[in-house]
Design an enzyme around this catalytic site. Structure first.
Site, short mmCIF file in Angstrom:
data_model
loop_
_atom_site.label_atom_id
_atom_site.label_comp_id
_atom_site.label_asym_id
_atom_site.label_seq_id
_atom_site.Cartn_x
_atom_site.Cartn_y
_atom_site.Cartn_z
N ARG A 176 -52.65 26.67 -27.03
CA ARG A 176 -52.56 25.28 -27.50
C ARG A 176 -51.18 24.68 -27.26
NH1 ARG A 176 -55.34 25.86 -33.52
NH2 ARG A 176 -57.18 27.04 -32.84
N LYS B 216 -66.86 35.11 -31.76
CA LYS B 216 -66.00 34.48 -32.76
C LYS B 216 -66.81 33.37 -33.43
CE LYS B 216 -61.99 31.39 -33.00
NZ LYS B 216 -60.75 30.95 -32.31
N GLU C 270 -53.65 37.26 -31.57
CA GLU C 270 -54.26 36.26 -30.69
C GLU C 270 -53.26 35.13 -30.50
OE1 GLU C 270 -57.62 32.74 -30.84
OE2 GLU C 270 -58.01 34.55 -32.02
#
Length: 223
Positions: free
Chosen positions: A60, A144, A56
């Site tokens: 960011r 998640k 993943e």
């Protein structure tokens, strides 16, 4: 309440199956924020050499989309997704970069709808029963749990298993070697996400051998 037509139901079922396959392959999913472009390939190679091949890549940093694009082009054997997707625009950019799955830290009506319309499977973030219900109404059954430890950890997962039979989670946030086995022992956990196997200082110093070793040790805990 939103009602899915037959075509939407089938598309969602297909995407749930895709999520199940990638989580079964992953077991542990590294959650990666790339700070330098030169780290993209050696970090991915070290993680893969240790057995972690589902990655993943968070959005960011300014290198997130570049990392997804390069890994899809140069490391096609890996399964590469986009994390920290916050809105429809970020979802579209991740799709364009070639992301094979999408992970969000939370759920909004707009983002859940965008995921429903997308061909790429999405793992929406949740921290409460209300979040789950938003996604559940649109056919989502895989989420998640974030931040997992702050949200109650394994106790929360046990509690959520009652009203949400058939829903499964990828807990992320506070998962580490000390609690990894407890998380994976929960029947509604399909895999976990974490960062402990590639400490930021190891990446900064190019200690790829240590990252490979730590990745392999993480999987050994699940043997």
């Amino acid at each position: 309440m939103t009602t899915l037509d037959n075509n939407q139901q089938q598309r969602m079922a297909d995407k749930i199956a895709q999520i199940d396959r990638l989580c079964a392959r992953a077991r542990i999913m590294p959650v990666i924020t790339i700070m330098r472009e030169e780290d993209i390939l050696p970090l991915a190679d070290a993680l893969a050499a240790g057995g972690l091949t589902v990655l993943e890549i968070t959005l960011r940093s300014v290198h997130g989309l570049t990392a997804i694009r390069r890994l899809r082009e140069e490391r096609p054997e890996l399964c590469v997704g986009a994390g920290t997707v916050l809105d429809r625009q970020m979802l579209a950019a991740a799709e364009e970069a070639g992301a094979q799955f999408i992970v969000t830290p939370g759920s909004t009506a707009e983002l859940l709808q965008a995921g429903l319309e997308s061909d790429v499977p999405m793992l929406p973030g949740t921290s409460s029963a209300s979040d789950i219900m938003l996604g559940y109404a649109l056919g989502y059954r895989r989420f998640k749990l974030f931040p997992a430890e702050v949200c109650g950890g394994t106790a929360a997962l046990k509690a959520l298993g009652g009203p949400f039979n058939g829903v499964r989670f990828c807990p992320t946030g506070g998962v580490n070697p000390d609690n990894l086995q407890r998380y994976m022992a929960q029947p509604n956990v399909m895999c976990v996400g974490g960062t402990w196997m590639f400490d930021s200082e190891w990446v900064k110093n190019g200690d790829w051998a240590r990252i490979q070793q730590c990745s392999a040790k993480a999987l050994e805990l699940l043997a």
